[in-house]
Design a protein around this motif. Structure first.
Motif, short mmCIF file in Angstrom:
data_model
loop_
_atom_site.label_atom_id
_atom_site.label_comp_id
_atom_site.label_asym_id
_atom_site.label_seq_id
_atom_site.Cartn_x
_atom_site.Cartn_y
_atom_site.Cartn_z
N LEU A 1 0.87 -1.18 0.00
CA LEU A 1 0.00 0.00 0.00
C LEU A 1 0.91 1.23 0.00
CD1 LEU A 1 -3.02 0.50 0.21
CD2 LEU A 1 -2.84 0.42 2.67
N ASP A 2 1.01 1.91 -1.15
CA ASP A 2 1.88 3.07 -1.26
C ASP A 2 1.05 4.32 -1.55
OD1 ASP A 2 4.59 1.96 -1.05
OD2 ASP A 2 4.05 0.83 -2.85
N GLY A 3 1.67 5.47 -1.32
CA GLY A 3 1.00 6.73 -1.63
C GLY A 3 1.62 7.87 -0.84
N PRO A 4 1.20 9.10 -1.13
CA PRO A 4 1.80 10.28 -0.49
C PRO A 4 1.36 10.43 0.97
CG PRO A 4 -0.01 10.94 -1.90
CD PRO A 4 0.16 9.47 -2.11
N ALA A 5 2.01 11.38 1.66
CA ALA A 5 1.68 11.66 3.07
C ALA A 5 0.22 12.07 3.20
CB ALA A 5 2.58 12.79 3.57
N GLY A 6 -0.42 11.53 4.23
CA GLY A 6 -1.76 11.98 4.58
C GLY A 6 -2.88 11.38 3.75
N TRP B 1 -5.25 17.45 9.57
CA TRP B 1 -5.67 18.50 10.51
C TRP B 1 -6.76 17.97 11.45
CZ3 TRP B 1 -10.42 21.48 10.27
CH2 TRP B 1 -10.42 22.63 11.06
N LEU B 2 -7.73 17.24 10.89
CA LEU B 2 -8.79 16.66 11.72
C LEU B 2 -8.22 15.67 12.72
CD1 LEU B 2 -11.63 16.06 9.08
CD2 LEU B 2 -11.65 17.68 10.99
N GLN B 3 -7.24 14.87 12.24
CA GLN B 3 -6.58 13.89 13.12
C GLN B 3 -5.92 14.58 14.30
OE1 GLN B 3 -3.46 11.91 11.05
NE2 GLN B 3 -4.69 10.10 10.58
N ALA C 1 -3.95 17.25 -2.55
CA ALA C 1 -3.12 17.67 -1.41
C ALA C 1 -3.95 18.38 -0.33
CB ALA C 1 -1.99 18.57 -1.89
N MET C 2 -4.91 19.20 -0.75
CA MET C 2 -5.69 19.96 0.25
C MET C 2 -6.55 19.00 1.07
SD MET C 2 -5.64 22.96 1.22
CE MET C 2 -6.45 23.61 2.66
N GLU C 3 -7.09 17.98 0.42
CA GLU C 3 -7.91 17.01 1.15
C GLU C 3 -7.05 16.21 2.13
OE1 GLU C 3 -10.91 16.43 1.71
OE2 GLU C 3 -10.86 14.38 2.50
N ARG C 4 -5.82 15.88 1.73
CA ARG C 4 -4.93 15.15 2.64
C ARG C 4 -4.56 16.01 3.84
NH1 ARG C 4 -0.22 14.19 -0.01
NH2 ARG C 4 -0.78 15.01 -2.04
#
Ligand code: DC
Length: 223
Positions: free
Chosen positions: A9-14, A157-159, A149-152
């Protein structure tokens, strides 16, 4: 003995990899390997500025580090030198240190070997940036998650808010974009999907929807 089942499972931060990888591993009854935590733990141990060390000093710093997955009350937990990883590795700052060190070939080589050693004897959901492309090229199932990126940044932020931490959304969005750029543009093992990975854009999907999709695809691929 059948060879271990490896799901990458790969992908960017967040993008939500950690939470999904943990759930997927639990549903499949296999281990969970958080390789970002390994980069973070190395950064935490070597400290800020270690990305500017010369090769000899870096090699000395790395050579005695021992990672292992241990069973702790039925959960697979990463240990470094017989200690569970320090919770302080989870800050944005240490994430950036980890990203700096992750561009250095000797660090990647060291951790690739440690990750493969763990995957040799245990079935795993392995989560990171290059699990499907470099570390486990023969994994049974490979996934690459994306989200704007904004959704990530909003999810992160919610976390943080849920953990009672003060956080500024714009600042997190900025950090997210910087770390993305650095992870995607590095010369060695840049963040990119393996050619045979399933790409999933999660921007407009709930975590449960993504989880069901991943689980369905893994079950369909199991002999
Ligand atoms: O997933 P994370 O945010 O905890 O990862 C921290 C950093 O470690 C990330 O910015 C890049 C690096 N990393 C990597 O280069 N390869 C991996 N397989 C996992 C993490």
């Amino acid at each position: 003995m059948p060879s271990p089942l490896i799901v990458t499972l790969d992908g960017p931060a967040g993008v939500g990899k950690s939470s999904l990888a943990r759930r997927l591993a639990a549903a499949l009854g296999i281990g969970y390997l958080d390789t970002g935590a390994m980069f973070r733990a190395v950064a935490w141990r070597l400290g800020p500025g270690s990305w500017d060390w010369g090769p000899q000093r870096l090699e000395n710093g790395l050579k005695d580090l021992r990672f292992e997955l241990r069973d702790l009350d039925g959960e697979q937990v990463l240990f470094l030198d017989s200690e569970p990883l320090d919770p302080d590795i989870r800050t944005e700052e240490v994430g950036m240190w980890a990203s700096n060190l992750a561009a250095i070939p000797a660090v990647r080589e060291f951790l690739k070997q440690a990750q493969r050693d763990i995957g040799q004897s245990a079935s795993l959901v392995a989560e990171g940036r290059d699990m499907g492309s470099v570390v486990f090229p023969r994994a049974r199932c490979k996934f690459f998650l994306e989200a704007e990126a904004m959704e990530r940044a909003r999810r992160r932020w919610l976390q943080l808010k849920a953990m009672g931490r003060d956080a500024d959304l714009e600042e997190i969005a900025d950090q997210t974009r910087r770390r993305d750029r650095q992870d995607r543009e590095r010369a060695v093992a840049p963040l990119a999907p393996a050619p045979d990975a399933a790409l999933i854009d999660t921007t407009r999907l709930s975590e449960d929807q993504v989880f069901e999709r991943l689980l369905g695809l893994v079950r369909a691929a199991r002999p």
